[in-house]
Write an enzyme that holds these catalytic residues in place. Structure first.
Site, PDB file in Angstrom:
ATOM      1  N   ARG A  50       2.815   8.692  18.513  1.00  0.00           N
ATOM      2  CA  ARG A  50       4.233   8.594  18.128  1.00  0.00           C
ATOM      3  C   ARG A  50       5.125   8.665  19.361  1.00  0.00           C
ATOM      4  NH1 ARG A  50       6.571  12.828  13.796  1.00  0.00           N
ATOM      5  NH2 ARG A  50       6.541  14.211  15.599  1.00  0.00           N
ATOM      6  N   LYS A  83      11.833   9.380  18.258  1.00  0.00           N
ATOM      7  CA  LYS A  83      12.127  10.801  18.508  1.00  0.00           C
ATOM      8  C   LYS A  83      12.748  10.878  19.896  1.00  0.00           C
ATOM      9  CE  LYS A  83       9.910  15.214  17.510  1.00  0.00           C
ATOM     10  NZ  LYS A  83      10.988  15.763  16.701  1.00  0.00           N
ATOM     11  N   GLU A 102      16.251  12.945   5.284  1.00  0.00           N
ATOM     12  CA  GLU A 102      15.417  14.068   5.736  1.00  0.00           C
ATOM     13  C   GLU A 102      16.328  15.206   6.158  1.00  0.00           C
ATOM     14  OE1 GLU A 102      13.242  13.052   9.311  1.00  0.00           O
ATOM     15  OE2 GLU A 102      14.942  11.900  10.082  1.00  0.00           O
TER      16      GLU A 102
HETATM   17  N1  PMP Z   1      12.320  14.919  10.868  1.00  0.00           N
HETATM   18  C1  PMP Z   1      12.895  15.248  12.027  1.00  0.00           C
HETATM   19  C2  PMP Z   1      14.256  14.749  12.304  1.00  0.00           C
HETATM   20  C3  PMP Z   1      12.236  16.062  12.951  1.00  0.00           C
HETATM   21  O1  PMP Z   1      12.802  16.398  14.106  1.00  0.00           O
HETATM   22  C4  PMP Z   1      10.948  16.543  12.635  1.00  0.00           C
HETATM   23  C5  PMP Z   1      10.233  17.461  13.592  1.00  0.00           C
HETATM   24  N2  PMP Z   1       9.559  16.759  14.567  1.00  0.00           N
HETATM   25  C6  PMP Z   1      10.374  16.166  11.415  1.00  0.00           C
HETATM   26  C7  PMP Z   1      11.090  15.359  10.555  1.00  0.00           C
HETATM   27  C8  PMP Z   1       8.992  16.613  11.047  1.00  0.00           C
HETATM   28  O2  PMP Z   1       8.049  15.875  11.774  1.00  0.00           O
HETATM   29  P1  PMP Z   1       6.659  16.499  12.197  1.00  0.00           P
HETATM   30  O3  PMP Z   1       5.956  16.882  10.946  1.00  0.00           O
HETATM   31  O4  PMP Z   1       5.951  15.406  12.927  1.00  0.00           O
HETATM   32  O5  PMP Z   1       6.955  17.652  13.067  1.00  0.00           O
END
Ligand code: PMP
Length: 306
Positions: free
Chosen positions: A73, A172, A205
């Site tokens: 990712r 990200k 989210e």
């Molecule tokens: N959404 C956002 C905006 C985030 O910053 C995160 C944390 N990385 C997540 C969802 C959850 O993703 P992950 O399970 O890969 O940590």
């Protein structure tokens, strides 16, 4: 001078002493250096413009959970912003493992940052050289333990999740202001996590977590094209649910769907699986963490211990 006497009160506070003495070893410029010496230029565009990408990972029993997925990712985020990470994915995995080992992290959190590198003032990334790869391995506790017992209260906020055509939430990026503004609005309403809607008014989210709902035995979560990060924990929970014979549907959801859900929970690397019991002052289901949430929480913990 009786040094023993001077140090006596400190011996009674070993945790504090450990914290004071703790200096992490940071991976930077291809080396592990004491955190006091881990520095980057103020001309780095990661600092000047938030131009760069990052990842958050967790280690359980000294092993980094879903390392390859996180690194993939990270490289995908970098590709989307035309940033060439100066190492291969295998080398990145090795550097992360090396940093976890060097800091003797058993159960901890890893932050990987890749900046655009140093350049003159002005946005042009082509004038930047030497992207910086920084890896921090530390410990984290995101939410207090009692919230995992009781469940979280969250609110939907007026700050809209970034339109995918503006800055795709799948990236990200080092620019997390969209999430930070939403977090501030949530905090001002007395909630430590906030739910963001997308440009269509659908659920996207939370500021650092993905969201799931349970209704009549079916597990729902917004699809990737609702404008969300493809959470590694989200994917793990989907796989666990499917394996357990639970029907999982990734479809657009509204606030109304959240309000009438039997259960709501959030997933994230730092948060893991955390129940939500109140949204916009409405109790969810019975107002207590539900059975499917508890079951998936258990399955997730077992997976991380495998
Ligand atoms: N959404 C956002 C905006 C985030 O910053 C995160 C944390 N990385 C997540 C969802 C959850 O993703 P992950 O399970 O890969 O940590």
């Amino acid at each position: 001078m009786d040094v023993g006497k001077i140090l006596a009160p400190l011996r009674e506070t070993p945790t504090l002493l450990a914290v004071i003495c703790m200096s992490r070893k940071i991976y930077i410029a291809g080396q592990l250096v004491p955190q006091e010496d881990a520095k980057i230029s103020v001309y780095d565009h990661g600092l000047l413009y938030g131009d760069g990408v990052f990842e958050g990972l967790r280690s359980y029993s000294r092993k980094v959970f879903r390392l390859a997925e996180h690194v993939e990712r990270l490289f995908n985020s970098a590709k989307a912003i035309w940033l060439t990470i100066p190492m291969t994915q295998q080398e990145m995995c090795a550097a992360i493992n090396q940093t976890v080992r060097a800091n003797d992290i058993v159960d901890g959190y890893v932050r990987v940052v890749v900046t655009r590198g140093t350049g003159p003032l002005g946005l042009d990334p082509n004038k930047c050289s030497n992207p910086q790869v920084i890896i921090i391995a530390d410990v984290i506790s995101l939410y207090p333990p009692e919230l995992y017992e009781r469940g979280l209260e969250i609110v939907t906020v007026s700050v809209m999740r970034t339109h995918p055509a503006a800055l795709n939430p799948r990236i990200k990026s080092l620019n997390y202001l969209n999430n930070i503004l939403a977090k501030i609005e949530g905090l001002q309403a007395g909630c430590i996590e906030a739910l963001m809607l997308n440009h269509k008014g659908e659920i996207s989210e939370c500021t650092g977590d993905n969201i799931f709902l349970v209704r009549k035995g079916v597990l729902y979560t917004p699809p990737i094209d609702a404008g969300i990060l493809e959470g590694v924990t989200r994917q793990a929970v989907i796989e666990l649910a499917e394996k357990a014979g639970i029907k999982v549907r990734q479809i657009p959801l509204t606030k109304h769907d959240v309000y009438i859900a039997d259960e709501v929970f959030l997933t994230g690397t730092a948060a893991e699986v955390v129940p939500v019991v109140k949204v916009d002052s409405r109790a969810i289901g019975t107002g207590e963490p539900g059975p499917m949430t508890r079951d998936l929480e258990k399955r997730f913990h077992a997976l991380t211990r495998e």
